[in-house]
Scaffold this motif. Sequence first.
Motif, short mmCIF file in Angstrom:
data_model
loop_
_atom_site.label_atom_id
_atom_site.label_comp_id
_atom_site.label_asym_id
_atom_site.label_seq_id
_atom_site.Cartn_x
_atom_site.Cartn_y
_atom_site.Cartn_z
N ILE A 61 -6.71 -13.35 5.47
CA ILE A 61 -6.49 -12.10 6.21
C ILE A 61 -7.44 -12.06 7.40
O ILE A 61 -8.65 -12.29 7.23
CB ILE A 61 -6.76 -10.87 5.31
CG1 ILE A 61 -5.92 -10.94 4.03
CG2 ILE A 61 -6.46 -9.58 6.06
CD1 ILE A 61 -6.34 -9.92 2.99
N ARG A 69 -5.78 -3.59 5.01
CA ARG A 69 -5.09 -4.11 3.83
C ARG A 69 -5.70 -3.53 2.55
O ARG A 69 -4.99 -3.18 1.59
CB ARG A 69 -5.18 -5.63 3.79
CG ARG A 69 -4.72 -6.36 5.05
CD ARG A 69 -3.26 -6.09 5.41
NE ARG A 69 -2.78 -7.07 6.37
CZ ARG A 69 -2.65 -6.87 7.68
NH1 ARG A 69 -2.94 -5.66 8.18
NH2 ARG A 69 -2.22 -7.82 8.48
N GLY A 315 -0.74 -12.91 2.77
CA GLY A 315 -1.45 -13.35 3.96
C GLY A 315 -0.97 -14.69 4.47
O GLY A 315 0.20 -15.04 4.33
#
Length: 653
Positions: A61, A69, A315
């Motif tokens: 990420i 997130r 991701g």
Amino acid sequence: MLHHFVVFVLLVACTSAQLPTLYEYYTADGITSGLSVDQPYFTLNGKNITILSGAMHYFRIPPQHWRDRIRKLRAAGLNTLETYVSWNLHEPENGRFDFGSGGTDMEQFLDLQTYLKIAQEEDLFVILRPGPYICAEWEWGGFPSWLLREEGIKVRTSDQTYMGYVTRYFGELLPLLTDLQFTKGGPIIAVQVENEYGSAPTKDLEYIRQVHDLLRDQGIVELLVSSDGASAGTSGTLPDLIFQTVNFGGSPTWNFDTLKNMQPGKPIMVMEYWTGWFDHWSESHHTVDNDTFYGIYNEILAYPASASMYMFHGGTNFGFLNGANIGAGDNSGYQPTTTSYDYDAPLSEAGDYTGKYEIVKELVKKYNPVETLTPDQPELVPRVAYPSVTIEGQLSFDEITKLVPDIVTSDTLLSMEQLPINDGSGQSYGYTVYRQYSLNIPADSVLTITGHVRDTVMILINGVLVSDSLSSSSDLNSFGYYRQANSNITLTSTDIEDATLDIVIENWGRANFGNLYQQFKGLIDSNSVYLNNEELTSSWSIIPLEFKKSWNTQVFQWNSVDGGLANGPGLYRGTFTLEDDAVDTYIDMQEWDKGIVIVNGFVLGRHALIGPQQSLYLPGPFLQQGENEIIIFEQFTPAAEIKFSENPIFKTV
């Protein structure tokens, strides 16, 4: 009517304000104990808890999106974040560590402490899975490739050499985490010992004991857990020391009943409930429909059991960091994983809400008896399709190799890991060129490479590609790819004297599961190269194409494209200017063939026409106001433009 609406809003606001946060609920009277499994249900600090967790890996990420997130996970009602820890990122070279300030290409992803602190700030607990082996569809299951330089090393065993490196790594990693444990005021409530060891081809429980002891000796005091398929039983763990959880994609009741029989009188938990699945190149994009997901997750929570969803947000496998599956050790069953790790999860690769997200919210609210304050769902991160970028510069393969400083001369073939570069750590990722000069190549000459290549090969004579492109999945059965043993190619229909022969080998990702023990890439000791049945045994020039950021950002003398684009392999450059803040996008690669995409020096990931992935997620934080540069290393056929898309693109294979 308006008056009643205002009163309703005020009542809702008051009710929400009266709810405690997660940490207030579990720690308001101080902390006296951690996560307990001394009864048939979990308690945390003496209070009942159903662990409702989701997996999100910090290294997949963009760090600028971590909080977004994580907050989305908490807004779904979950109370725990689960993450692996990636050894190959934190120690990319032997003895060189990076935990967020080590200067590596992945540096910005590696501040694990900050990631865990954000989780706590967002009112979440943490399950940490530090390996050292993590699987995760990640390059070599998280192992750093330089381990392969140790002759005879046996990873995932009590082998003294291997355990020496594990001990040193844990000695750097774990002190960063001890103060982040729950009983010390941090978020970590449990730590996993290794990973799915019951599925290891060779089991050495002394190794598991040593990893357990390392964790304890380095100050890990929270609950230690294992995770395995239920059918593995206790074969991969030490039940007297380690609490067991199970992993599965379906049949929750059978799995939980099996676990209950193995571990009576203890809580029930699935560490990995597979919410979707990952993709290999040449496969169709995998999905699990919402009805199936609803039924399984409902059955889990109704059992009742605790659960961590793998993945909650998948991701991206940025750079060269995708893993692979492998069958036999000869590489014939090799299956490389795509750059996208979308996983068909409740949050998409770009952080969008999916139908599964709404299902999670509904079922968590239904089954979680502990009601705590949760945030509103964050707005979606904006995304656009930027205008197309015209290719304005190119470099031929011969020109590329002349820019590489670390050329190795050898009378024997060396794998990429064995090359004497990177302070004795070898080459981890990218492409390796094996070059022979001054060859006389008669017409109809045949080049043979014995064994199975690892993983793809291109053949060039005098800088010109003579092997075929990868245009369909069936091409994987032909010369140049891992499936064919002892493959050969006819090089030329005319005589060529004083020729330069290049054999370009790509590491398409080391296997993360199964036979992990022989993961050398390039031309290895089971490969030999023959020209017309005569072995080429000396005078190799070996050129590592690592595509590190320090190399990618050189000021190259780009050639004009006015006369047209030359076929690859080559580098192709385009630039575009942003006057406003950058936002997320996807790069549409449907008109390109195979290779990698580099954005402002950072290797974003791989592209391949064979699919299923046809676009690359480009986070806005990787762009900048002003000029942005995109370079594509295209192995076969370039396109005239670089196009963008607001949404991901997959094709049916």
